[in-house]
Design an enzyme around this catalytic site. Sequence first.
Site, PDB file in Angstrom:
ATOM      1  N   ASP A   1     -22.304  70.406  -6.382  1.00  0.00           N
ATOM      2  CA  ASP A   1     -23.163  69.395  -7.008  1.00  0.00           C
ATOM      3  C   ASP A   1     -24.507  69.288  -6.304  1.00  0.00           C
ATOM      4  OD1 ASP A   1     -21.256  68.870  -8.837  1.00  0.00           O
ATOM      5  OD2 ASP A   1     -20.459  67.089  -7.824  1.00  0.00           O
TER       6      ASP A   1
ATOM      7  N   CYS B   1      19.911  48.035 -34.821  1.00  0.00           N
ATOM      8  CA  CYS B   1      20.438  49.325 -34.395  1.00  0.00           C
ATOM      9  C   CYS B   1      21.232  49.965 -35.541  1.00  0.00           C
ATOM     10  CB  CYS B   1      21.339  49.153 -33.176  1.00  0.00           C
ATOM     11  SG  CYS B   1      22.196  50.694 -32.752  1.00  0.00           S
TER      12      CYS B   1
ATOM     13  N   CYS C   1      27.284  49.585 -27.544  1.00  0.00           N
ATOM     14  CA  CYS C   1      26.989  50.295 -28.799  1.00  0.00           C
ATOM     15  C   CYS C   1      27.676  51.664 -28.795  1.00  0.00           C
ATOM     16  CB  CYS C   1      25.478  50.448 -28.931  1.00  0.00           C
ATOM     17  SG  CYS C   1      24.958  51.577 -30.237  1.00  0.00           S
TER      18      CYS C   1
ATOM     19  N   ARG D   1     -17.004  85.211 -35.803  1.00  0.00           N
ATOM     20  CA  ARG D   1     -16.679  86.403 -36.559  1.00  0.00           C
ATOM     21  C   ARG D   1     -17.001  86.221 -38.038  1.00  0.00           C
ATOM     22  NH1 ARG D   1     -12.099  87.994 -39.390  1.00  0.00           N
ATOM     23  NH2 ARG D   1     -11.843  90.252 -39.511  1.00  0.00           N
TER      24      ARG D   1
ATOM     25  N   SER E   1     -10.644  93.400 -38.505  1.00  0.00           N
ATOM     26  CA  SER E   1      -9.407  92.665 -38.221  1.00  0.00           C
ATOM     27  C   SER E   1      -8.325  93.680 -37.864  1.00  0.00           C
ATOM     28  CB  SER E   1      -9.010  91.816 -39.417  1.00  0.00           C
ATOM     29  OG  SER E   1      -8.888  92.639 -40.534  1.00  0.00           O
ATOM     30  N   LEU E   2      -7.158  93.186 -37.591  1.00  0.00           N
ATOM     31  CA  LEU E   2      -6.083  94.076 -37.136  1.00  0.00           C
ATOM     32  C   LEU E   2      -4.922  94.060 -38.119  1.00  0.00           C
ATOM     33  CD1 LEU E   2      -5.882  92.996 -33.390  1.00  0.00           C
ATOM     34  CD2 LEU E   2      -6.678  95.202 -34.235  1.00  0.00           C
TER      35      LEU E   2
ATOM     36  N   LYS F   1      -2.572  89.014 -27.332  1.00  0.00           N
ATOM     37  CA  LYS F   1      -3.355  88.624 -28.501  1.00  0.00           C
ATOM     38  C   LYS F   1      -3.634  87.130 -28.366  1.00  0.00           C
ATOM     39  CE  LYS F   1      -3.722  89.161 -33.478  1.00  0.00           C
ATOM     40  NZ  LYS F   1      -4.323  87.858 -33.753  1.00  0.00           N
TER      41      LYS F   1
HETATM   42  S1  IVH Z   1      -9.506  93.514 -30.722  1.00  0.00           S
HETATM   43  C1  IVH Z   1     -10.552  96.062 -34.097  1.00  0.00           C
HETATM   44  N1  IVH Z   1      -8.151  92.262 -28.897  1.00  0.00           N
HETATM   45  O1  IVH Z   1      -7.253  89.238 -33.410  1.00  0.00           O
HETATM   46  C2  IVH Z   1     -10.210  95.254 -32.938  1.00  0.00           C
HETATM   47  N2  IVH Z   1      -8.517  91.166 -30.972  1.00  0.00           N
HETATM   48  O2  IVH Z   1      -6.869  90.410 -36.244  1.00  0.00           O
HETATM   49  C3  IVH Z   1     -10.460  93.831 -33.197  1.00  0.00           C
HETATM   50  N3  IVH Z   1      -7.584  88.914 -31.089  1.00  0.00           N
HETATM   51  O3  IVH Z   1     -10.281  88.594 -34.982  1.00  0.00           O
HETATM   52  C4  IVH Z   1     -10.279  92.904 -32.133  1.00  0.00           C
HETATM   53  N4  IVH Z   1      -6.775  88.882 -29.057  1.00  0.00           N
HETATM   54  O4  IVH Z   1      -9.597  87.086 -33.063  1.00  0.00           O
HETATM   55  C5  IVH Z   1      -8.649  92.210 -30.141  1.00  0.00           C
HETATM   56  N5  IVH Z   1      -6.977  91.243 -27.170  1.00  0.00           N
HETATM   57  C6  IVH Z   1      -7.491  91.205 -28.399  1.00  0.00           C
HETATM   58  C7  IVH Z   1      -7.352  90.081 -29.229  1.00  0.00           C
HETATM   59  C8  IVH Z   1      -7.880  90.108 -30.520  1.00  0.00           C
HETATM   60  C9  IVH Z   1      -6.932  88.194 -30.168  1.00  0.00           C
HETATM   61  C10 IVH Z   1      -7.881  88.452 -32.451  1.00  0.00           C
HETATM   62  C11 IVH Z   1      -9.325  88.439 -32.808  1.00  0.00           C
HETATM   63  C12 IVH Z   1      -9.454  89.224 -34.063  1.00  0.00           C
HETATM   64  C13 IVH Z   1      -8.059  89.262 -34.561  1.00  0.00           C
HETATM   65  C14 IVH Z   1      -7.859  90.546 -35.318  1.00  0.00           C
END
Ligand code: IVH
Length: 691
Positions: free
Chosen positions: A42, A413, A447, A144, A87-88, A123
């Site tokens: 601080d 009760c 009870c 995103r 996305s995955l 994840k």
């Molecule tokens: S890689 C093509 N790594 O998962 C690779 N994603 O469904 C894209 N997410 O929108 C991202 N942990 O929000 C990656 N270790 C990780 C992740 C991760 C969470 C989420 C992320 C993305 C979603 C994809």
Amino acid sequence: MAAKSSSPEVSRRVEELREEIRDHDHRYYVLDQPIISDAAYDKLSRELQELEAAHPELRTPDSPTQRVGGAPAPGFAKVVHRRPMLSLANVFDEGELEDFDAGLRRRLDLGEGQPIRYTCEPKFDGLAVELIYEEGRFVQGSTRGDGEVGEDVTGNLRTIRSVPLRLHGTAPARLEVRGEVVMFKRDFAALNRRQEEAGEKVFANPRNAAAGSLRQLDPKITASRPLTFFAYEVGESTEAFACHEEKLRRLAALGFKESGAWRIASGVEELKSYWKSILEQRHELPYEVDGVVVKVDDEDLRARLGQVSKSPRWAVAYKFPPEEETTRVEKIDVQVGRTGVLTPVAHLVPVRVGGVMVARATLHNEDELRRKDVRVGDRVVVRRAGDVIPEVVKVVVEVRTGREEPFEFPKTCPACGAEVTREVLEEDESGKSVKLAAAWRCTNSACPAQLKERLRHFVSRRAMDIEGLGNELVEQLVEKGHVRDFADIYRLGAEDWSNLDRVVGEETYKIGPKVGQKLADGVERSKHVPLRRFYNALGIRGVNEAFAAVLAKRYPAVDALVRADKAELELLPGVGPTRASWIRQFFDREENREVIRHLLEVGVEPQPEAAVQTGGAFAGKTVVLTGTLAAFSRDQAKAEIERRGGKVSGSVSKKTDLVVAGADAGSKRKKAQELGVAVVDEAGFVEMLGG
Ligand code: IVH
């Protein structure tokens, strides 16, 4: 352009302070390893603020004082991602994971002996964002969005301390860093507590809290919310990477926070064990994870694999079983606990949550029930995390039909009709502190619902440990009037036990002499439980298993505890005035003293802790006995282990410390070996007893 009117010394000092503060921020927020006190920090921070106030021309946007600068925005500007944020695809079991790996191997023409090298990561269950750095400075951050276009939340991201405003060392000319903004579980709990006290909206889970906090128009609000950023990917960059591992190491060196939980896995079997290990740690991790992300490590292979629609072929999310599901409330009723607390419970259309069928979920108390406004017929979100009791998180109000029925909380009760009183609980029945909540409590100590619960607790494994005496029998004992007082259990003979009922399908049978005798033997054995279990068994409000052990140490004689006054009890570790007075109140009631007297009269003789060795070979260990031992009966072996501070359990799990395998040991020994649990034979066991 800096410092026209300020002296070179001042600008040098300002730079020095920034440098130092940045370093401390990194140590504190990224590495979790602070090296100075908050007060010292601080002081540095104040000095910098004062200098910047006196010399506004020295202020720069990447100064650590400028994390919360901006005024509220009228709305979020759109940001087009230079490279789409993909996305995955998901897989949900080992078979699907194997298919994923096999598919890639086919495309890459890999043979049997050529496993793919993967990076695997947790994840994170949060919100994906992209941060753009130019010449090492944070210039823009966005959500995103739909993957192509997100929202500009730069001002909000600047408030997150694990987002470096300036990168460490020599940074690439331009770098897009992708990762997840999360809220740690403990921060989420604290935030919800604050929100509730302030009468504000509470969030259903950490992900919603993180998203809600980041999408605030006023960065000051975001700044007040504890968020963390984990980096896991690079978008466009002027620096090239050969593989993902290298990328993760480089991100850490540039000052980003990483989970410390990523690993390299070679081939599909290693992926499976990674998934299992993260699943097991799931509840100990400080943030929420909903699976693991598996990524091909090599960038050239990634380029060869390419993408399908919006997901890369080279990565996949291997999900965990969900901990939240939706289902319908069929009925609400109120259960009476062993201290008489009335708990509303929702009966649900059974649903699988976290791999287990859930048919009932707690609604905690009347206030929670009203706050969530749960009605019979409602579709609700239920959550089951780890060993916690399933709870109703919220109602899906959007799908209400209007035919749902509000629940009237009973005024008496529901089990015995006695009067109920409302009081504020600070600890739950096991002594764990809970949110301040008003609970209704049945005032009738006789009870039957309370008696059943007390008895269930009394005979349970962590209390008197009477084998084979399950819930169904406990209910009969109370309903048939066999037991009004704990001591009554010890007055029943083998014949009484044999005459109890057992229900199989539609039919009711007597349990018969063989099982009856077993129960009678179990009851007899329980007379010599360790004192701590006896103290736990009494069901004193505020006394749980751990605290019962403290009591047993301090009060090796039962009557000394019965007589202990409040001031004396308050001297015990972990005891405040509330807990002390609960204990005192328990022994002040004649009926409780009578229960203890009766137990001692029928021959219950708890073993004082002195007989239990604390430093022995089995101290704190969970042991499973299997197979036949030549020199000991099961009970003798068990007693020997317990005398040395160990606990004996019936089944082998990863929590087991040791398996003692006698002759003909079968599946339990095998399981222990699979789980890597230590196994000794009888000779080894005897040696441990002697040692
Ligand atoms: S890689 C093509 N790594 O998962 C690779 N994603 O469904 C894209 N997410 O929108 C991202 N942990 O929000 C990656 N270790 C990780 C992740 C991760 C969470 C989420 C992320 C993305 C979603 C994809």
